[in-house]
Design an enzyme around this catalytic site. Structure first.
Site, short mmCIF file in Angstrom:
data_model
loop_
_atom_site.label_atom_id
_atom_site.label_comp_id
_atom_site.label_asym_id
_atom_site.label_seq_id
_atom_site.Cartn_x
_atom_site.Cartn_y
_atom_site.Cartn_z
N CYS A 69 -10.93 3.03 0.11
CA CYS A 69 -9.58 3.50 0.42
C CYS A 69 -9.17 2.78 1.71
O CYS A 69 -9.99 2.64 2.62
CB CYS A 69 -9.58 5.01 0.63
SG CYS A 69 -8.05 5.66 1.33
N THR A 70 -7.92 2.35 1.75
CA THR A 70 -7.48 1.52 2.88
C THR A 70 -7.49 2.26 4.23
O THR A 70 -7.46 1.63 5.27
CB THR A 70 -6.05 1.01 2.63
OG1 THR A 70 -5.23 2.12 2.26
CG2 THR A 70 -6.04 -0.04 1.54
N HIS A 71 -7.56 3.58 4.19
CA HIS A 71 -7.59 4.34 5.45
C HIS A 71 -8.98 4.43 6.06
O HIS A 71 -9.14 4.65 7.24
CB HIS A 71 -7.10 5.77 5.20
CG HIS A 71 -5.63 5.88 5.06
ND1 HIS A 71 -4.96 5.37 3.99
CD2 HIS A 71 -4.70 6.44 5.86
CE1 HIS A 71 -3.67 5.62 4.12
NE2 HIS A 71 -3.48 6.27 5.26
N ASP A 94 0.87 -1.17 0.00
CA ASP A 94 0.00 0.00 0.00
C ASP A 94 0.91 1.22 0.00
O ASP A 94 2.11 1.12 0.25
CB ASP A 94 -0.91 -0.01 1.24
CG ASP A 94 -1.94 1.11 1.21
OD1 ASP A 94 -2.34 1.53 0.10
OD2 ASP A 94 -2.36 1.58 2.28
N SER A 95 0.29 2.38 -0.22
CA SER A 95 1.08 3.61 -0.18
C SER A 95 1.56 3.90 1.25
O SER A 95 2.50 4.65 1.42
CB SER A 95 0.23 4.77 -0.70
OG SER A 95 -0.96 4.85 0.06
N CYS A 139 -3.77 -1.30 -1.97
CA CYS A 139 -4.10 0.11 -2.22
C CYS A 139 -5.17 0.24 -3.30
O CYS A 139 -4.99 -0.21 -4.43
CB CYS A 139 -2.82 0.83 -2.67
SG CYS A 139 -3.05 2.56 -3.03
N TYR A 166 -0.68 8.48 -2.46
CA TYR A 166 -0.66 8.26 -3.91
C TYR A 166 -1.87 8.92 -4.58
O TYR A 166 -1.85 9.19 -5.77
CB TYR A 166 -0.75 6.76 -4.24
CG TYR A 166 0.50 5.92 -4.07
CD1 TYR A 166 1.67 6.41 -3.51
CD2 TYR A 166 0.48 4.59 -4.50
CE1 TYR A 166 2.80 5.60 -3.38
CE2 TYR A 166 1.60 3.77 -4.37
CZ TYR A 166 2.75 4.27 -3.81
OH TYR A 166 3.85 3.46 -3.69
N GLU A 216 -4.31 9.53 8.78
CA GLU A 216 -2.85 9.46 9.01
C GLU A 216 -2.49 10.23 10.27
O GLU A 216 -1.61 9.85 11.03
CB GLU A 216 -2.09 10.12 7.84
CG GLU A 216 -2.19 9.37 6.55
CD GLU A 216 -0.97 8.52 6.25
OE1 GLU A 216 0.13 8.96 6.59
OE2 GLU A 216 -1.14 7.43 5.70
N THR A 218 -6.12 2.92 -4.81
CA THR A 218 -5.68 3.81 -5.89
C THR A 218 -4.92 3.01 -6.94
O THR A 218 -5.20 3.08 -8.14
CB THR A 218 -4.79 4.94 -5.32
OG1 THR A 218 -5.52 5.62 -4.28
CG2 THR A 218 -4.39 5.93 -6.39
#
Ligand code: DGL
Length: 294
Positions: free
Chosen positions: A194-196, A20-21, A83, A52, A164, A85
């Site tokens: 989105c992974t977040h 992932d980013s 990811c 990203y 983040e 993206t």
């Protein structure tokens, strides 16, 4: 006489690569390890170059290639692009460039679409980074599965940085989530693309004005991966649940953030950095800091 097929071919031992980013992909890794606890994994977080999601296409392709090449070089035979993206814009490219009889690259977009189509009553909302949403890959995959389902997509560039920063529970997160949710119409299902965003799931549920199924695709991605391994037994591996973690960027910050996504402490983080267009291990294993002169 035909040769009898071997029902259980001998297992090789090669880890599964996940990248992932940044740390968000640990939310996917966590589910993979829950479903397949014996899996040996190498996780790569390209945190030095995250996010990203607002970058141009060429840069995302370049970074994605570097991540995949490093994981294959470390002995992986299967790489899971956690990811969204990268999965949305680069998966086909990565598969064309690297996949063969011994190596595979898998993504998260198709499982996310399958998951949403299975639960929706007809109108899916999809929220992701600017680049993910601009690709319309999720919508394309949903239409392949069921052309009668409506898909509304919203880009939410503020959300990943907010997570983040560890601000997913406060007032700022609430206002941002409300503002993004207001851009959807009468959706019945919202896909966190989105992974977040899984860390914001409760906030989405709380802020929705009408009953809304909020989907984190990670558990479904893991279930699909397990089913894929069952079908492609040549890619199964004799593992013992070992985990290696690599990151570009600040290893101490990375290490501190991992438990929020993985749910447990990570092993010692190995540092990598871009060197002449490739990701490579740094000699002393950590990022240099302070002032230096060449
Ligand atoms: N990991 C990215 C994704 O799932 C989100 C963060 C970024 O923009 O890099 O799309």
């Amino acid at each position: 006489m035909t040769k009898p097929s071997t029902p259980n071919p001998p297992l090789s031992s090669s880890p599964v690569g996940v990248f992932d980013s940044g740390y968000g992909g640990f939310s996917v890794l966590r589910e993979l390890r829950r479903v397949l606890p014996q899996l040996d994994c190498i996780y790569l977080g390209d945190s030095a170059r995250a996010p990203y999601g607002g970058r141009d296409l060429g840069t995302v392709l370049d970074f994605a290639e570097q991540c995949v090449e490093l994981l294959f070089a470390e002995g992986c035979r299967v790489v899971v692009v956690a990811c969204h993206t990268v999965s949305s814009v680069a998966l086909r490219h990565l598969q064309k460039k690297y996949a063969d009889a011994n190596r595979r690259v898998l993504g998260v977009t198709i499982p996310a679409a399958e998951n949403a189509v299975a639960v929706t009553r007809g109108h899916i909302g999809f929220i992701g980074t600017t680049r993910t949403v601009a690709s319309h890959t999720f919508r394309t995959e949903v239409r392949k599965l069921d052309p009668s389902v409506r898909v509304s997509e919203v880009a939410a560039p503020l959300l990943a940085p907010l997570v983040e920063e560890g601000w997913e529970q406060g007032e700022i997160a609430r206002l941002a989530v409300e503002k993004y949710l207001a851009q959807f119409g009468d959706i019945d299902t919202l896909v966190l693309g989105c992974t977040h965003y899984p860390l914001l799931r409760e906030m989405f549920v709380r802020c929705a004005s009408s009953p809304l199924t909020v989907l984190d695709p990670a558990p479904f991605v893991a279930a699909r991966f397990a089913a894929w391994l069952e079908k492609h037994r040549e890619f199964r591996s004799a593992g013992s649940g070992k985990l290696r973690v690599l990151c570009s960027g600040d290893t101490a910050r990375f290490s501190k953030n991992v438990p929020r996504f993985l749910g447990s402490e990570p092993p010692e983080i190995e540092h990598v950095a871009e060197h002449h267009g490739r990701l490579a291990f740094t000699p002393d294993g950590s990022e240099p800091s302070g002032q230096f002169v060449r």
